[in-house]
Motif scaffolding. Structure first.
Motif, PDB file in Angstrom:
ATOM      1  N   GLU A  95      61.086  35.267  46.454  1.00  0.00           N
ATOM      2  CA  GLU A  95      60.578  35.870  45.237  1.00  0.00           C
ATOM      3  C   GLU A  95      59.569  34.941  44.569  1.00  0.00           C
ATOM      4  N   GLU A  96      58.688  35.533  43.766  1.00  0.00           N
ATOM      5  CA  GLU A  96      57.716  34.727  43.048  1.00  0.00           C
ATOM      6  C   GLU A  96      58.433  33.771  42.097  1.00  0.00           C
ATOM      7  N   PRO A  97      57.923  32.553  41.937  1.00  0.00           N
ATOM      8  CA  PRO A  97      58.580  31.595  41.043  1.00  0.00           C
ATOM      9  C   PRO A  97      58.503  32.031  39.585  1.00  0.00           C
ATOM     10  N   GLY A  98      59.613  31.847  38.870  1.00  0.00           N
ATOM     11  CA  GLY A  98      59.640  32.175  37.456  1.00  0.00           C
ATOM     12  C   GLY A  98      59.115  31.020  36.622  1.00  0.00           C
ATOM     13  N   PRO A  99      59.014  31.208  35.303  1.00  0.00           N
ATOM     14  CA  PRO A  99      58.448  30.175  34.433  1.00  0.00           C
ATOM     15  C   PRO A  99      59.279  28.899  34.367  1.00  0.00           C
ATOM     16  N   ASP A 100      60.582  28.986  34.672  1.00  0.00           N
ATOM     17  CA  ASP A 100      61.443  27.808  34.638  1.00  0.00           C
ATOM     18  C   ASP A 100      61.821  27.319  36.041  1.00  0.00           C
ATOM     19  N   CYS A 101      61.007  27.689  37.029  1.00  0.00           N
ATOM     20  CA  CYS A 101      61.235  27.230  38.400  1.00  0.00           C
ATOM     21  C   CYS A 101      60.846  25.754  38.505  1.00  0.00           C
ATOM     22  N   GLU A 102      61.684  24.962  39.174  1.00  0.00           N
ATOM     23  CA  GLU A 102      61.433  23.529  39.280  1.00  0.00           C
ATOM     24  C   GLU A 102      60.739  23.124  40.576  1.00  0.00           C
ATOM     25  N   ARG A 103      60.878  23.940  41.620  1.00  0.00           N
ATOM     26  CA  ARG A 103      60.276  23.625  42.915  1.00  0.00           C
ATOM     27  C   ARG A 103      59.735  24.912  43.520  1.00  0.00           C
ATOM     28  N   VAL A 104      58.491  24.856  43.980  1.00  0.00           N
ATOM     29  CA  VAL A 104      57.829  26.031  44.540  1.00  0.00           C
ATOM     30  C   VAL A 104      57.500  25.777  46.000  1.00  0.00           C
ATOM     31  N   TYR A 105      57.721  26.784  46.833  1.00  0.00           N
ATOM     32  CA  TYR A 105      57.347  26.724  48.244  1.00  0.00           C
ATOM     33  C   TYR A 105      56.077  27.541  48.468  1.00  0.00           C
ATOM     34  N   PHE A 106      55.164  26.956  49.243  1.00  0.00           N
ATOM     35  CA  PHE A 106      53.942  27.635  49.647  1.00  0.00           C
ATOM     36  C   PHE A 106      53.977  27.836  51.160  1.00  0.00           C
ATOM     37  N   VAL A 107      53.623  29.020  51.609  1.00  0.00           N
ATOM     38  CA  VAL A 107      53.555  29.322  53.034  1.00  0.00           C
ATOM     39  C   VAL A 107      52.147  29.827  53.328  1.00  0.00           C
ATOM     40  N   ALA A 108      51.489  29.190  54.298  1.00  0.00           N
ATOM     41  CA  ALA A 108      50.129  29.561  54.644  1.00  0.00           C
ATOM     42  C   ALA A 108      49.985  29.548  56.156  1.00  0.00           C
ATOM     43  N   CYS A 109      48.910  30.134  56.657  1.00  0.00           N
ATOM     44  CA  CYS A 109      48.666  30.109  58.099  1.00  0.00           C
ATOM     45  C   CYS A 109      47.239  29.648  58.371  1.00  0.00           C
ATOM     46  N   GLU A 110      47.073  29.089  59.554  1.00  0.00           N
ATOM     47  CA  GLU A 110      45.763  28.637  60.013  1.00  0.00           C
ATOM     48  C   GLU A 110      44.850  29.838  60.188  1.00  0.00           C
ATOM     49  N   GLN A 111      43.598  29.649  59.866  1.00  0.00           N
ATOM     50  CA  GLN A 111      42.590  30.626  60.262  1.00  0.00           C
ATOM     51  C   GLN A 111      41.285  29.895  60.512  1.00  0.00           C
ATOM     52  N   GLY A 112      40.535  30.406  61.439  1.00  0.00           N
ATOM     53  CA  GLY A 112      39.254  29.787  61.755  1.00  0.00           C
ATOM     54  C   GLY A 112      39.104  29.423  63.209  1.00  0.00           C
ATOM     55  N   LYS A 113      40.242  29.154  63.893  1.00  0.00           N
ATOM     56  CA  LYS A 113      40.170  28.841  65.328  1.00  0.00           C
ATOM     57  C   LYS A 113      40.539  30.078  66.137  1.00  0.00           C
ATOM     58  N   THR A 114      40.079  30.092  67.365  1.00  0.00           N
ATOM     59  CA  THR A 114      40.500  31.132  68.301  1.00  0.00           C
ATOM     60  C   THR A 114      41.271  30.477  69.428  1.00  0.00           C
ATOM     61  N   GLU A 115      42.030  31.259  70.177  1.00  0.00           N
ATOM     62  CA  GLU A 115      42.775  30.718  71.313  1.00  0.00           C
ATOM     63  C   GLU A 115      41.836  30.062  72.312  1.00  0.00           C
ATOM     64  N   THR A 116      40.661  30.646  72.527  1.00  0.00           N
ATOM     65  CA  THR A 116      39.709  30.095  73.484  1.00  0.00           C
ATOM     66  C   THR A 116      39.201  28.741  73.019  1.00  0.00           C
ATOM     67  N   GLU A 117      38.881  28.642  71.723  1.00  0.00           N
ATOM     68  CA  GLU A 117      38.400  27.378  71.184  1.00  0.00           C
ATOM     69  C   GLU A 117      39.470  26.303  71.311  1.00  0.00           C
ATOM     70  N   GLN A 118      40.730  26.683  71.052  1.00  0.00           N
ATOM     71  CA  GLN A 118      41.806  25.698  71.142  1.00  0.00           C
ATOM     72  C   GLN A 118      41.940  25.184  72.568  1.00  0.00           C
ATOM     73  N   ARG A 119      41.912  26.079  73.556  1.00  0.00           N
ATOM     74  CA  ARG A 119      42.052  25.641  74.947  1.00  0.00           C
ATOM     75  C   ARG A 119      40.901  24.746  75.359  1.00  0.00           C
ATOM     76  N   GLY A 120      39.712  25.012  74.813  1.00  0.00           N
ATOM     77  CA  GLY A 120      38.549  24.234  75.195  1.00  0.00           C
ATOM     78  C   GLY A 120      38.456  22.881  74.513  1.00  0.00           C
ATOM     79  N   GLU A 121      39.035  22.750  73.305  1.00  0.00           N
ATOM     80  CA  GLU A 121      38.819  21.549  72.519  1.00  0.00           C
ATOM     81  C   GLU A 121      40.033  20.642  72.423  1.00  0.00           C
ATOM     82  N   THR A 122      41.236  21.170  72.613  1.00  0.00           N
ATOM     83  CA  THR A 122      42.439  20.352  72.484  1.00  0.00           C
ATOM     84  C   THR A 122      43.368  20.599  73.648  1.00  0.00           C
ATOM     85  N   SER A 123      44.209  19.627  73.895  1.00  0.00           N
ATOM     86  CA  SER A 123      45.196  19.754  74.966  1.00  0.00           C
ATOM     87  C   SER A 123      46.488  20.347  74.486  1.00  0.00           C
TER      88      SER A 123
END
Length: 261
Positions: free
Chosen positions: A230-258
């Motif tokens: 649930e969204e954090p309320g005004p008296d929340c002491e700790r907040v969790y953020f969840v994000a995902c990568e964007q910008g790379k493609t599977e092909t770019e990853q195979r070509g540039e990293t192991s």
């Protein structure tokens, strides 16, 4: 951002009230929701490796990064099968040899980043080292916690072999909370060693963190109150953020990293 030095030797003793198992359950639940049930995971700001080891027990291949050599020494001593790779690096400029499926950063480690541009840089590095669509999970103490719970408070605790005082000073103008820590640890000869350290953390508004994540290239998936979806309320002491990568493609990853560190 200062490294833990003398405090490292008593850190786990005084953090025994932290619900690491519950936090791990929560993190693993989010990872599974996004199809990440195994593979390589980075614990950024891993400290003495408590969360790192728990995630390893859940089946993930773990890397732990921390600035403090003293904290990492304790983490390595606690590691039984030496399967976790620990690296001493500053999270503002960390480097890996390849990408990982997920990055986690908990126990308000990111609050130690005192400049917003440096926090954005950390997020950019996380985005860079995530697999395409990889997941980032982090927590941060809230402005409410610093202003109303910690700010200008003194916490004292007495144990059988240790005692401490923890004085807080919150500056409303800068958003910086200063911790003045004094520990007294009983030695084998019966005398007590005094350990004094000063730590600084920054209170960030939730909306500012969201903007910095998006500016780094990541896509924000959710902002939750501690242990909830649930969204954090005004008296929340700790907040969790969840994000995902964007910008790379599977092909770019195979070509540039192991994909290996």
């Amino acid at each position: 951002m200062e490294a833990y030095t003398g405090f490292a030797q008593v850190y786990d003793a005084f953090m025994d009230n932290v619900p690491y198992e519950e936090w791990c359950d929560y993190i693993c639940g989010i990872l599974r929701e996004h199809g990440i049930e195994d593979g390589l995971v980075l614990d950024l700001g891993c400290g003495t490796g408590r969360m790192t080891r728990l995630l390893r027990q859940r089946g993930y291949d773990m890397i732990g990064i921390d600035l403090s050599g003293e904290m990492l020494e304790i983490a390595r001593e606690a590691e039984e099968d030496t399967s976790i790779l620990y690296l001493q690096q500053d999270m503002r400029e960390f480097e890996l040899y390849g990408t990982v499926r997920a990055v986690v950063c908990v126990c308000d480690s990111l609050n130690y980043i005192l400049e917003s541009e440096e926090l954005r840089q950390v997020f950019s590095l996380v985005n860079n080292y995530l697999d395409p669509g990889g997941i980032f999970i982090c927590d941060m103490n809230t402005v409410y916690k610093y202003r109303c719970i910690l700010g200008d408070s003194v916490i004292c605790e007495n144990r059988e072999r240790e005692c401490f005082t923890w004085e807080n000073y919150f500056d409303e103008g800068t958003g910086i909370n200063e911790y003045a820590l004094n520990f007294f640890v009983r030695q084998e000869n019966g005398l007590y060693e005094r350990i004094e350290e000063f730590h600084y953390q920054k209170a960030y508004e939730t909306e500012q963190v969201k903007a910095l994540m998006e500016a780094s290239g990541m896509r924000l998936l959710g902002v939750y109150g501690e242990g909830t979806k649930e969204e954090p309320g005004p008296d929340c002491e700790r907040v969790y953020f969840v994000a995902c990568e964007q910008g790379k493609t599977e092909t770019e990853q195979r070509g540039e990293t192991s994909g290996n560190v």
